[in-house]
Write a protein that holds these residues in place. Structure first.
Motif, PDB file in Angstrom:
ATOM      1  N   ARG A 262     -22.042  75.479  80.550  1.00 33.44           N
ATOM      2  CA  ARG A 262     -23.068  75.877  79.585  1.00 33.44           C
ATOM      3  C   ARG A 262     -22.457  76.726  78.468  1.00 33.44           C
ATOM      4  O   ARG A 262     -22.709  76.502  77.289  1.00 33.44           O
ATOM      5  CB  ARG A 262     -24.169  76.650  80.313  1.00 33.44           C
ATOM      6  CG  ARG A 262     -25.550  76.356  79.724  1.00 33.44           C
ATOM      7  CD  ARG A 262     -26.673  77.003  80.524  1.00 33.44           C
ATOM      8  NE  ARG A 262     -26.504  76.886  81.959  1.00 33.44           N
ATOM      9  CZ  ARG A 262     -26.471  77.915  82.832  1.00 33.44           C
ATOM     10  NH1 ARG A 262     -26.604  79.159  82.393  1.00 33.44           N
ATOM     11  NH2 ARG A 262     -26.314  77.705  84.128  1.00 33.44           N
ATOM     12  N   ARG A 263     -21.613  77.681  78.841  1.00 40.43           N
ATOM     13  CA  ARG A 263     -20.954  78.517  77.829  1.00 40.43           C
ATOM     14  C   ARG A 263     -20.061  77.675  76.906  1.00 40.43           C
ATOM     15  O   ARG A 263     -20.025  77.873  75.697  1.00 40.43           O
ATOM     16  CB  ARG A 263     -20.072  79.571  78.504  1.00 40.43           C
ATOM     17  CG  ARG A 263     -20.845  80.795  78.990  1.00 40.43           C
ATOM     18  CD  ARG A 263     -19.893  81.747  79.707  1.00 40.43           C
ATOM     19  NE  ARG A 263     -20.584  82.896  80.259  1.00 40.43           N
ATOM     20  CZ  ARG A 263     -20.602  84.103  79.691  1.00 40.43           C
ATOM     21  NH1 ARG A 263     -19.963  84.316  78.554  1.00 40.43           N
ATOM     22  NH2 ARG A 263     -21.245  85.107  80.245  1.00 40.43           N
TER      23      ARG A 263
ATOM     24  N   ARG B   5     -20.343  74.477  76.231  1.00 39.48           N
ATOM     25  CA  ARG B   5     -21.170  73.649  75.330  1.00 39.48           C
ATOM     26  C   ARG B   5     -21.635  74.483  74.138  1.00 39.48           C
ATOM     27  O   ARG B   5     -21.648  74.006  73.010  1.00 39.48           O
ATOM     28  CB  ARG B   5     -22.401  73.108  76.080  1.00 39.48           C
ATOM     29  CG  ARG B   5     -22.219  71.720  76.654  1.00 39.48           C
ATOM     30  CD  ARG B   5     -23.551  71.052  76.998  1.00 39.48           C
ATOM     31  NE  ARG B   5     -24.366  71.839  77.916  1.00 39.48           N
ATOM     32  CZ  ARG B   5     -24.197  71.876  79.242  1.00 39.48           C
ATOM     33  NH1 ARG B   5     -23.239  71.168  79.816  1.00 39.48           N
ATOM     34  NH2 ARG B   5     -24.985  72.612  79.997  1.00 39.48           N
ATOM     35  N   ARG B   6     -22.026  75.732  74.415  1.00 37.22           N
ATOM     36  CA  ARG B   6     -22.468  76.597  73.322  1.00 37.22           C
ATOM     37  C   ARG B   6     -21.312  76.851  72.320  1.00 37.22           C
ATOM     38  O   ARG B   6     -21.500  76.787  71.114  1.00 37.22           O
ATOM     39  CB  ARG B   6     -22.984  77.933  73.878  1.00 37.22           C
ATOM     40  CG  ARG B   6     -23.801  78.705  72.831  1.00 37.22           C
ATOM     41  CD  ARG B   6     -24.281  80.071  73.328  1.00 37.22           C
ATOM     42  NE  ARG B   6     -24.631  80.045  74.735  1.00 37.22           N
ATOM     43  CZ  ARG B   6     -24.317  81.007  75.628  1.00 37.22           C
ATOM     44  NH1 ARG B   6     -23.643  82.062  75.227  1.00 37.22           N
ATOM     45  NH2 ARG B   6     -24.673  80.908  76.888  1.00 37.22           N
ATOM     46  N   ILE B   7     -20.120  77.073  72.857  1.00 31.72           N
ATOM     47  CA  ILE B   7     -18.959  77.300  71.987  1.00 31.72           C
ATOM     48  C   ILE B   7     -18.667  76.037  71.166  1.00 31.72           C
ATOM     49  O   ILE B   7     -18.380  76.117  69.970  1.00 31.72           O
ATOM     50  CB  ILE B   7     -17.723  77.723  72.815  1.00 31.72           C
ATOM     51  CG1 ILE B   7     -17.975  79.107  73.438  1.00 31.72           C
ATOM     52  CG2 ILE B   7     -16.459  77.739  71.959  1.00 31.72           C
ATOM     53  CD1 ILE B   7     -16.996  79.482  74.536  1.00 31.72           C
ATOM     54  N   ARG B   8     -18.780  74.880  71.834  1.00 31.04           N
ATOM     55  CA  ARG B   8     -18.549  73.625  71.106  1.00 31.04           C
ATOM     56  C   ARG B   8     -19.567  73.480  69.973  1.00 31.04           C
ATOM     57  O   ARG B   8     -19.238  73.074  68.859  1.00 31.04           O
ATOM     58  CB  ARG B   8     -18.623  72.437  72.067  1.00 31.04           C
ATOM     59  CG  ARG B   8     -18.206  71.139  71.444  1.00 31.04           C
ATOM     60  CD  ARG B   8     -17.589  70.189  72.456  1.00 31.04           C
ATOM     61  NE  ARG B   8     -18.375  70.081  73.673  1.00 31.04           N
ATOM     62  CZ  ARG B   8     -19.371  69.206  73.852  1.00 31.04           C
ATOM     63  NH1 ARG B   8     -19.693  68.355  72.889  1.00 31.04           N
ATOM     64  NH2 ARG B   8     -20.030  69.160  74.997  1.00 31.04           N
ATOM     65  N   GLY B   9     -20.797  73.869  70.253  1.00 30.17           N
ATOM     66  CA  GLY B   9     -21.824  73.862  69.203  1.00 30.17           C
ATOM     67  C   GLY B   9     -21.461  74.810  68.061  1.00 30.17           C
ATOM     68  O   GLY B   9     -21.663  74.479  66.887  1.00 30.17           O
ATOM     69  N   GLN B  10     -20.896  75.968  68.404  1.00 30.07           N
ATOM     70  CA  GLN B  10     -20.477  76.907  67.348  1.00 30.07           C
ATOM     71  C   GLN B  10     -19.391  76.283  66.474  1.00 30.07           C
ATOM     72  O   GLN B  10     -19.401  76.440  65.256  1.00 30.07           O
ATOM     73  CB  GLN B  10     -19.954  78.211  67.971  1.00 30.07           C
ATOM     74  CG  GLN B  10     -21.046  79.123  68.529  1.00 30.07           C
ATOM     75  CD  GLN B  10     -20.470  80.344  69.218  1.00 30.07           C
ATOM     76  OE1 GLN B  10     -19.560  80.234  70.029  1.00 30.07           O
ATOM     77  NE2 GLN B  10     -21.009  81.519  68.909  1.00 30.07           N
TER      78      GLN B  10
ATOM     79  N   GLN C 230     -18.533  83.593  62.430  1.00 28.30           N
ATOM     80  CA  GLN C 230     -18.736  82.580  63.466  1.00 28.30           C
ATOM     81  C   GLN C 230     -17.453  82.271  64.225  1.00 28.30           C
ATOM     82  O   GLN C 230     -17.469  82.049  65.433  1.00 28.30           O
ATOM     83  CB  GLN C 230     -19.262  81.272  62.847  1.00 28.30           C
ATOM     84  CG  GLN C 230     -20.733  81.291  62.524  1.00 28.30           C
ATOM     85  CD  GLN C 230     -21.578  81.524  63.765  1.00 28.30           C
ATOM     86  OE1 GLN C 230     -21.502  80.785  64.731  1.00 28.30           O
ATOM     87  NE2 GLN C 230     -22.368  82.588  63.776  1.00 28.30           N
TER      88      GLN C 230
ATOM     89  N   GLY D  83     -16.315  84.195  72.586  1.00 22.49           N
ATOM     90  CA  GLY D  83     -16.913  83.384  73.648  1.00 22.49           C
ATOM     91  C   GLY D  83     -15.847  82.766  74.536  1.00 22.49           C
ATOM     92  O   GLY D  83     -15.967  82.767  75.767  1.00 22.49           O
TER      93      GLY D  83
END
Lengths: 89, 89, 89, 89
Positions: free
Chosen positions: B12-13, B15-20, B40, B47
């Motif tokens: 989950r973390r 995926r969030r970093i990939r989104g960033q 960012q 992260g």
């Protein structure tokens, strides 16, 4: 302001980093050896640092120089220090 | 070895970093203000550091402890020092 | 250029850091527990980083602004990037 | 536990770092160019990091291994993670 060539170069680096992050997700889900995953995390972090340095240099050479020449040096330097602290983490 | 819950949490973390990172690519292509992009980048790096620390702790509590109990402490510590250095960059 | 007040403030911080280093030398020679020594090393490093940030900000607000106003922006920014990298280690 | 040879080696490194800090204090009071001072600060920080890595490795190979062999792995790893975070700053 970034030039088109800089944008192209940074996009390529960021795509590669995104690929590394996907790779890390896959490695974790495949139960790969933690040490190999940690090395990849280190590599992705180092890649992001390089992207940050390139952007910081470009920002300094354009926006910061422009701001200072327009007498807005106080805000420009305050902002720069904030960026530097953010990148250092 | 990561537990299933750790794998879920780390995925989950990540995926969030990939989104960033995708967000950073978009911001660059939309000529967004460098300082916002740099913040960012700093957030994504922080992260990744957190993900690294979680994995490092899990690795230490399982593989390193196991290795030491099996008398393979020399290699386990050498590897651990290499990981520290890789994460610090 | 640092003001007299900045010099005084930085000198005080550096004296404290020097005291921390002396303390670390003493702790090592007295066979104190490594973890306590390592915490002190971390504190001294963090102190040096703060001194670096104060100097960097002062340098940016004086020498860098001055250089840019005199059209010597290229050298000033190149130097600044070198300093960033040196402080980050 | 550090061996006598390690103590000697670390003391020598720490003396050198202390000398660098004294040098930085002197440079500041002599109004030397900020960039030169900042390079020295970076060098002292890098020196402290090396000292930290040497101590961390020695600590891991002795106290951490010992603790784990005595079944005190939970506390030993918790402490290690704290040290690593302290050194990273």
């Amino acid at each position: 302001m970034l030039t088109d060539m800089e944008i192209e170069k940074l996009s390529r680096r960021l795509r590669r980093i995104r690929g590394q992050i996907e790779g890390i997700e896959r490695m974790i889900n495949e139960h790969r050896y933690c040490v190999d995953v940690l090395q990849q995390i280190g590599a992705a972090r180092a890649g992001l640092y390089q992207v940050g340095m390139i952007m910081l240099e470009s920002h300094s050479r354009s926006c910061v120089v422009e701001a200072i020449k327009n007498g807005k040096e106080d805000d420009a330097i305050t902002e720069l220090m904030g960026v530097y602290r953010a990148l250092h983490k």
